[in-house]
Design an enzyme around this catalytic site. Structure first.
Site, PDB file in Angstrom:
ATOM      1  N   LYS A 171     -12.045  -0.317  -1.866  1.00 19.21           N
ATOM      2  CA  LYS A 171     -11.167   0.414  -2.792  1.00 19.21           C
ATOM      3  C   LYS A 171     -11.802   0.398  -4.192  1.00 19.21           C
ATOM      4  O   LYS A 171     -12.771   1.098  -4.404  1.00 19.21           O
ATOM      5  CB  LYS A 171      -9.762  -0.153  -2.709  1.00 19.21           C
ATOM      6  CG  LYS A 171      -9.154   0.294  -1.357  1.00 19.21           C
ATOM      7  CD  LYS A 171      -7.882  -0.333  -0.918  1.00 19.21           C
ATOM      8  CE  LYS A 171      -7.487   0.279   0.425  1.00 19.21           C
ATOM      9  NZ  LYS A 171      -6.752  -0.615   1.296  1.00 19.21           N
TER      10      LYS A 171
ATOM     11  N   HIS B 234      -5.369  -3.695  -2.739  1.00 22.53           N
ATOM     12  CA  HIS B 234      -5.123  -2.680  -3.776  1.00 22.53           C
ATOM     13  C   HIS B 234      -5.142  -3.253  -5.186  1.00 22.53           C
ATOM     14  O   HIS B 234      -5.096  -2.502  -6.154  1.00 22.53           O
ATOM     15  CB  HIS B 234      -3.777  -1.988  -3.543  1.00 22.53           C
ATOM     16  CG  HIS B 234      -3.781  -1.092  -2.360  1.00 22.53           C
ATOM     17  ND1 HIS B 234      -4.364   0.157  -2.368  1.00 22.53           N
ATOM     18  CD2 HIS B 234      -3.317  -1.263  -1.106  1.00 22.53           C
ATOM     19  CE1 HIS B 234      -4.241   0.719  -1.176  1.00 22.53           C
ATOM     20  NE2 HIS B 234      -3.611  -0.128  -0.393  1.00 22.53           N
TER      21      HIS B 234
ATOM     22  N   SER C  58       0.801  -1.222   0.000  1.00 24.28           N
ATOM     23  CA  SER C  58       0.000   0.000   0.000  1.00 24.28           C
ATOM     24  C   SER C  58       0.835   1.274   0.000  1.00 24.28           C
ATOM     25  O   SER C  58       0.399   2.285  -0.524  1.00 24.28           O
ATOM     26  CB  SER C  58      -0.985  -0.007   1.173  1.00 24.28           C
ATOM     27  OG  SER C  58      -0.391  -0.493   2.340  1.00 24.28           O
TER      28      SER C  58
HETATM   29  C1  LIG Z   1      -6.808  -0.803   2.808  1.00 24.56           C
HETATM   30  C2  LIG Z   1      -6.162  -2.074   3.181  1.00 24.56           C
HETATM   31  C3  LIG Z   1      -6.738  -2.922   4.131  1.00 24.56           C
HETATM   32  C4  LIG Z   1      -7.939  -2.524   4.942  1.00 24.56           C
HETATM   33  O1  LIG Z   1      -9.121  -2.595   4.222  1.00 24.56           O
HETATM   34  P1  LIG Z   1     -10.379  -1.830   4.798  1.00 24.56           P
HETATM   35  O2  LIG Z   1     -11.525  -2.439   4.083  1.00 24.56           O
HETATM   36  O3  LIG Z   1     -10.203  -0.394   4.477  1.00 24.56           O
HETATM   37  O4  LIG Z   1     -10.423  -2.078   6.262  1.00 24.56           O
HETATM   38  C5  LIG Z   1      -6.141  -4.137   4.358  1.00 24.56           C
HETATM   39  N1  LIG Z   1      -5.002  -4.503   3.709  1.00 24.56           N
HETATM   40  C6  LIG Z   1      -4.421  -3.693   2.812  1.00 24.56           C
HETATM   41  C7  LIG Z   1      -3.191  -4.142   2.122  1.00 24.56           C
HETATM   42  C8  LIG Z   1      -4.969  -2.451   2.532  1.00 24.56           C
HETATM   43  O5  LIG Z   1      -4.376  -1.634   1.687  1.00 24.56           O
END
Ligand SMILES: *Cc1c(COP(=O)(O)O)cnc(C)c1O
Length: 390
Positions: free
Chosen positions: A237, A205, A177
């Protein structure tokens, strides 16, 4: 007690690490009003531009009309509906898995898997740059945790050499991320499989973004997604909603239903979120132009910034970390970008290691060519003002 907290906050502020929340006045489109100023949004995870798509909004509204605004119960008691089951089947089919299970966030999905399938005496092998929710899940599990150097198969192999008798799990972000690079998933699978270790890939992602059908990193490498024993993802996302999921074997899903506390003791996803994700998933698969455009503009802007003299990690993902180094300088860089109409805040410790502060740009398929040109020009001006480029 209160003085104690105040002192700690003061020290944090002094080090330039204090956080402030910004206030957006509309949906996360390519242009957003942030505190009454219109900015080009370069910090959203709305990768395919579906969080403000009318078809997704209508599907959410229809789900609310038919199933209510809240699920009003744990999935094990009263919260599960035919709508939830439709989404779970759609995700399982898409990810080439036997079954899938919804959670209220990607964060919860990681806590759920790691804390339930790994226990004391088991071993988790975790990439050094894994997401915070994976780190927290490892801690909750009480398993032995070996952190291997980022993306380093040799280091992982060395660490797995003294694997004990318990369960073993290798866990990695699919796309990292903060760095935007892609985990060597085929190599990880080749290492884990013969050693009887499960591979868990968190494709938060990459879901909807990478691969021909948007399945994620396995698809990107031409690997059948179903070969990954534990696929984690988020609806928050590219899928323009909220919630997380795990896809895998029927046994895995049944196990999580029975033992994963973040699943058992939390209310099922709100129907509106499920309805939005169902519509977004359909669009993700039927409109591959969004993925193609996102990749094209991500590569073009990487090249543009590199040509200006910035240090940008290479790659094809829509996460572009522009290296600055010092936390204070990165914050100032972000502030000046905003004066030029670009919203791309600094990322500082503890999200990244000390000395690794950066501006992290994330792009959307719906950014126009003009938006991207303005972003590049803003970087050129601010970069010269602050001496980051010459
Ligand atoms: C954004 C993210 C999460 C968390 O997801 P949410 O649905 O926002 O809680 C978990 N792992 C990674 C790698 C992320 O980028």
């Amino acid at each position: 007690m209160r003085d104690d907290l105040r002192r700690e906050l003061a020290r944090w502020t002094e080090e330039g690490l204090a956080r402030r929340m910004r206030r957006a006045e509309g949906p996360p489109g390519p242009r957003v009003r942030v505190e009454s100023r219109e900015l080009i949004m370069c910090a959203s995870n709305n990768y395919l531009g579906l969080a403000n798509d009318p078809r997704v909004a209508e599907s959410a509204a229809e789900a609310i009309r038919r199933f209510g605004t809240g699920a009003s119960g744990s999935p094990l008691l009263t919260g599960n509906t035919s709508l939830h089951e439709r989404l779970e089947s759609a995700i399982a089919r898409w990810k080439g898995a036997e079954a899938a299970l919804l959670f209220h966030s990607g964060y919860a999905a990681n806590l759920a898997v790691l804390s339930s399938i790994a226990r004391e005496g088991d071993a988790i092998y975790s990439d050094a740059l894994n997401h915070a929710s994976i780190i927290d899940g490892c801690r909750l599990s009480r398993a032995g945790v070996a952190v291997y150097r980022h993306g380093d198969i040799g280091d992982l192999a060395a660490k797995m050499a003294d694997q004990g008798a318990g369960r073993a799990l290798v866990v990695t972000d699919g796309v990292f991320s903060m760095d935007g690079d892609i985990a060597p998933v085929p190599d990880l699978l080749r290492l884990a499989d013969p050693r009887g270790a499960w591979l868990m890939v968190d494709d938060a992602h990459a879901t909807g973004v990478l691969g021909e059908d948007g399945q994620g990193t396995p698809d990107h490498f031409g690997l059948e997604s179903g070969r990954i024993p534990i696929q984690v993802g988020t609806l928050s996302k590219a899928l323009a909603s909220e919630g997380g999921f795990v896809a895998g074997s029927k046994t895995l899903v049944e196990y999580l239903r029975n033992f994963a506390r973040p699943f058992m003791f939390s209310t099922a996803l709100a129907p509106g979120a499920v309805g939005a994700a169902l519509a977004a998933l359909e669009i993700v698969r039927s409109e591959p132009w969004r993925r193609d455009r996102l990749r094209k503009i991500s590569c073009a802007l990487r090249d543009g910034l590199t040509d200006l003299g910035f240090r940008v990690a290479p790659g094809v993902t829509p996460i572009l970390p522009v290296w600055i180094g010092d936390a204070g300088l990165a914050v100032e860089f972000g502030r000046r970008l905003e004066e030029h109409g670009v919203y791309a805040p600094a990322i500082r410790p503890p999200s990244v290691p000390a000395g690794g502060s950066r501006i992290r740009l994330t792009l959307m398929a719906t950014h126009s060519d003009e938006d991207l040109d303005r972003v590049r020009r803003a970087f050129a001006v601010v970069g010269r003002e602050l001496g980051v480029i010459s």
